[in-house]
Design a protein around this motif. Structure first.
Motif, short mmCIF file in Angstrom:
data_model
loop_
_atom_site.label_atom_id
_atom_site.label_comp_id
_atom_site.label_asym_id
_atom_site.label_seq_id
_atom_site.Cartn_x
_atom_site.Cartn_y
_atom_site.Cartn_z
N PHE A 307 0.86 -1.15 0.07
CA PHE A 307 -0.02 0.09 -0.13
C PHE A 307 0.77 1.21 0.02
CE2 PHE A 307 -2.31 3.20 2.12
CZ PHE A 307 -3.53 3.35 1.38
N LEU A 308 1.95 1.23 0.96
CA LEU A 308 2.90 2.50 0.98
C LEU A 308 3.73 2.68 -0.29
CD1 LEU A 308 3.79 2.26 4.81
CD2 LEU A 308 2.16 3.94 3.68
N MET A 309 4.01 1.51 -0.67
CA MET A 309 4.91 1.48 -2.02
C MET A 309 4.22 2.24 -3.21
SD MET A 309 7.06 -1.63 -3.82
CE MET A 309 7.61 -1.90 -2.39
N GLN A 310 2.97 1.86 -3.32
CA GLN A 310 2.23 2.64 -4.47
C GLN A 310 1.69 4.08 -4.25
OE1 GLN A 310 1.76 1.61 -7.28
NE2 GLN A 310 1.49 -0.79 -7.61
N LEU A 311 1.68 4.31 -2.87
CA LEU A 311 1.32 5.62 -2.36
C LEU A 311 2.43 6.63 -2.78
CD1 LEU A 311 -0.27 6.72 0.94
CD2 LEU A 311 2.04 7.70 0.25
N PHE A 312 3.70 6.09 -2.27
CA PHE A 312 4.73 6.77 -2.58
C PHE A 312 5.29 7.05 -3.90
CE2 PHE A 312 5.96 6.11 1.99
CZ PHE A 312 6.07 7.38 2.48
N GLY A 374 16.31 5.28 -6.42
CA GLY A 374 15.59 6.08 -7.06
C GLY A 374 15.08 7.15 -6.14
N SER A 375 14.51 7.05 -5.02
CA SER A 375 13.98 8.02 -4.11
C SER A 375 14.87 9.18 -3.82
CB SER A 375 13.62 7.56 -2.75
OG SER A 375 14.51 6.81 -2.07
N LEU A 376 16.26 8.81 -3.65
CA LEU A 376 17.29 9.77 -3.48
C LEU A 376 17.55 10.83 -4.37
CD1 LEU A 376 19.91 8.00 -1.07
CD2 LEU A 376 18.42 9.85 -0.48
N MET A 377 17.53 9.98 -5.67
CA MET A 377 17.96 10.73 -7.00
C MET A 377 16.71 11.53 -7.41
SD MET A 377 19.34 7.65 -9.53
CE MET A 377 19.55 8.69 -10.94
N MET A 378 15.36 11.14 -7.14
CA MET A 378 14.10 12.09 -7.46
C MET A 378 14.39 13.21 -6.65
SD MET A 378 11.05 9.59 -8.28
CE MET A 378 11.48 8.32 -6.98
N MET A 379 14.69 12.99 -5.38
CA MET A 379 14.55 14.16 -4.41
C MET A 379 15.72 15.22 -4.80
SD MET A 379 15.84 14.31 -0.09
CE MET A 379 17.34 13.89 -0.54
N VAL A 380 16.89 14.76 -5.13
CA VAL A 380 17.82 15.80 -5.61
C VAL A 380 17.39 16.54 -7.03
CG1 VAL A 380 20.24 16.14 -6.63
CG2 VAL A 380 19.80 14.54 -4.68
N PHE A 381 16.64 15.94 -7.89
CA PHE A 381 16.50 16.55 -9.13
C PHE A 381 15.30 17.36 -8.95
CE2 PHE A 381 18.77 13.07 -10.94
CZ PHE A 381 19.79 13.72 -11.28
N HIS A 382 14.33 16.90 -8.10
CA HIS A 382 13.27 17.88 -7.65
C HIS A 382 13.67 19.07 -7.10
CE1 HIS A 382 9.44 15.84 -8.61
NE2 HIS A 382 9.70 14.80 -7.62
N PHE A 468 7.53 21.63 -6.72
CA PHE A 468 8.70 20.50 -6.85
C PHE A 468 9.13 20.42 -5.36
CE2 PHE A 468 8.39 21.87 -11.14
CZ PHE A 468 8.18 20.58 -11.85
N LEU A 469 9.10 21.33 -4.49
CA LEU A 469 9.80 21.14 -3.36
C LEU A 469 8.71 20.10 -2.33
CD1 LEU A 469 10.80 24.73 -2.20
CD2 LEU A 469 12.18 22.87 -2.76
N LEU A 470 7.53 20.20 -2.68
CA LEU A 470 6.66 19.26 -2.01
C LEU A 470 6.90 17.90 -2.24
CD1 LEU A 470 3.82 18.79 -0.37
CD2 LEU A 470 2.85 18.89 -2.45
N PHE A 471 7.23 17.82 -3.65
CA PHE A 471 7.36 16.07 -3.97
C PHE A 471 8.88 15.72 -3.65
CE2 PHE A 471 4.35 17.58 -7.38
CZ PHE A 471 3.37 16.87 -6.84
N ALA A 472 9.85 16.67 -3.40
CA ALA A 472 11.05 16.44 -2.90
C ALA A 472 11.15 16.00 -1.56
CB ALA A 472 12.16 17.63 -2.81
N ALA A 473 10.26 16.65 -0.80
CA ALA A 473 9.90 16.01 0.84
C ALA A 473 9.34 14.68 0.79
CB ALA A 473 8.81 17.15 1.48
N LEU A 477 10.58 11.09 2.24
CA LEU A 477 9.81 10.10 3.30
C LEU A 477 9.97 8.89 2.70
CD1 LEU A 477 6.91 12.22 4.11
CD2 LEU A 477 8.76 11.53 5.53
N ALA A 478 10.05 8.72 1.17
CA ALA A 478 10.08 7.37 0.60
C ALA A 478 11.38 6.78 0.69
CB ALA A 478 9.70 7.73 -1.12
N TRP A 479 12.51 7.34 0.66
CA TRP A 479 13.77 6.91 1.03
C TRP A 479 13.65 6.41 2.60
CZ3 TRP A 479 17.14 8.39 4.98
CH2 TRP A 479 18.48 7.49 5.07
N VAL A 480 13.10 7.06 3.19
CA VAL A 480 13.08 6.42 4.71
C VAL A 480 12.39 5.01 5.02
CG1 VAL A 480 12.33 6.85 7.31
CG2 VAL A 480 13.32 8.73 5.86
#
Length: 505
Positions: A307-312, A374-382, A468-473, A477-480
């Motif tokens: 459930f959480l994987m698809q949410l994130f 992937g979560s770390l890369m996406m955070m940086v690019f957002h 984009f900052l909202l999605f970076a945040a 959380l997705a990385w954690v």
């Protein structure tokens, strides 16, 4: 793996093509002038814009219509776009019952027919947002249902050693569908929106329709892949696991023989049949399954993970980019032609090509590793997209850097968070609750997709590129979540999975 197994997996993956085309077509349709005027997102008094999108009174320099935005544009846009996802949410819930009663293959085929009906309703829509919203809701029913059953069907006919790679075909075909939609409809947009008739001529009725060929063609073209999938599924076998669960073992062994290009007496075929029969027998001994069983001590962790994987996956912001990318590029400062034709096609191609590393990495690196990276890369690019977008008025260089960051974010998603949730949910649950568990993940995906699609236009209007900052945040959380909660399932048997999920391994 033989050619027939590949053909079966590829054909079933065409359910993803329908999903991709539906996503890709709306990005272009939403910026088609005729569509905007027809549904009263905008009005037009006859004024024109030059090549750079600036108002001009010189008819010789006019390239585009100068549309005036209506106050309720963001709301109507959100309603029409998100109605598809609401239908998908309902379709995912229906998949559990239909997939178990009628089988994966037959239900996917019926879903493709439903998709075709929805496409026709969209294409012939009357001048009210409700009719096109209903059409999109109907196509959503199909996509939601097939979103559960296509990966499940593929995982049940694929050899175990390449199960993850073949299940990734669904995501690959989704990205391919987005490219097809972008290319076809960008060409349509160019020939109908660049130097259209009536530029510079005063219109007494600013809400009067212009030719609606462009968006009706774009939406009706969905009939082609819809009917194509329905016809192709007629020639595919039923899932051998489903056949065994219905006491049709003779049919199951024939399907297994065909899938393995061997005789029914072949040792490999008999071994696979025996494994399926034992699994089905164990399932029956435990009684019929229910949704409540997804929250039993042995299974509930994988339910929450799915459930959480698809949410994130949705809160990475990928679908705000895919649904509204032309408007995002316009906000950054690019011309209409660049925003509607060139940049979306490049971005969609990046999305498609980037799926291939994921198909390789999902078996080599594992599911969890891809999620963490992937979560770390996406955070940086957002973050970099937002930072560069604040400087776009100073130089065109910053515009291209902002777009490059968007492309890199899409790349980061497409080879990690794009395929992994679908593969994970299709293989992590025991056969007894597999369809129900997969449905929970798909419902989570479409529920959050619906929220994103509905609020996306309002967010972009209120916050612009700060969104984009909202999605970076969310990516943080997705990385954690990925690092500390997800359990790796690559090469793990169901028994080992039970022990891991229960905290015993």
């Amino acid at each position: 793996m033989n050619s027939f197994q590949f053909l079966v997996a590829l054909t079933a993956s065409f359910g993803g093509l329908l999903f991709g085309y539906e996503v890709g077509v709306m990005n272009v349709v939403l910026v088609m002038d005729a569509f905007r005027i027809f549904f009263k997102f905008h009005n037009w008094n006859g004024d024109g814009l030059d090549e750079k999108g600036q108002p001009t009174k010189d008819k010789a320099n006019m390239m585009y219509r100068d549309l005036k935005e209506a106050d309720n544009k963001a709301t109507l846009e959100g309603l029409i776009t998100s109605s598809f996802v609401l239908g998908a949410l309902c379709g995912a819930l229906m998949a559990t019952y239909l997939g178990e009663k009628y089988g994966r293959q037959r239900t996917i085929m019926i879903g493709a027919c439903i998709f075709t009906c929805g496409a026709i309703i969209q294409g012939i829509s009357a001048r009210h947002w409700a009719m096109i919203a209903v059409g999109r809701l109907i196509t959503g029913l199909s996509i939601g249902c097939n979103g559960v059953l296509c990966p499940t069907y593929i995982s049940e006919v694929a050899p175990a050693k390449i199960r993850g790679t073949l299940s990734s075909c669904y995501q690959l075909m989704t990205t391919f569908g987005i490219i097809v939609a972008a290319v076809i409809n960008s060409i349509v947009w160019y020939y109908t929106n660049v130097k259209p008739d009536g530029l510079g001529q005063t219109r007494n009725d600013i809400w009067k329709e212009v030719s609606n060929f462009e968006w009706r063609f774009a939406l009706l073209f969905q009939v082609v892949p819809g009917l194509g999938l329905a016809l192709l599924m007629c020639f595919l076998p039923k899932s051998p696991r489903w056949l065994c669960s219905k006491d049709r073992d003779e049919e199951a062994v024939e399907v297994l023989a065909k899938l393995n290009a061997a005789s029914t007496s072949d040792e490999l075929v008999q071994s696979e049949l025996k494994a399926i029969q034992e699994d089905v027998a164990a399932t029956r001994a435990a009684g019929s399954s229910s949704f409540g069983e997804l929250f039993s001590p042995v299974i509930r962790r994988r339910t929450f993970i799915t459930f959480l994987m698809q949410l994130f996956q949705q809160w990475t912001g990928i679908n705000v980019i895919m649904y509204y990318q032309s408007q995002i590029y316009g906000e950054i400062g690019f011309t209409k032609f660049m925003s509607t034709v060139v940049l979306p096609i490049i971005n969609n191609f990046v999305n498609f090509v980037s799926t291939f590393p994921g198909m390789w990495g999902i078996e080599r690196l594992g599911r969890k590793t891809l999620l963490v990276i992937g979560s770390l890369m996406m955070m940086v690019f957002h973050i970099s997209t937002w930072a560069f977008s604040t400087q776009t008025k100073n130089s065109k260089t910053w515009q291209y850097l902002a777009v490059a960051s968007i492309f890199l974010m899409v790349f980061s998603f497409a080879w990690t968070w794009g395929p992994v949730p679908w593969v994970y949910q299709a293989e992590v649950f025991p056969l007894r609750v597999r369809v129900k568990g997969s449905a929970v993940g798909t419902v989570s995906n479409f529920l959050n997709n619906w929220i994103i699609a509905f609020v996306g236009p309002a967010l972009m209007k209120a916050w612009s590129t700060k969104t984009f900052l909202l999605f970076a945040a969310a990516c943080l959380l997705a990385w954690v979540y990925s690092q500390f909660y997800v359990i790796e399932c690559k090469g793990v048997s169901i028994d080992e999975m039970d022990a891991k999920m229960a905290g015993k391994a």
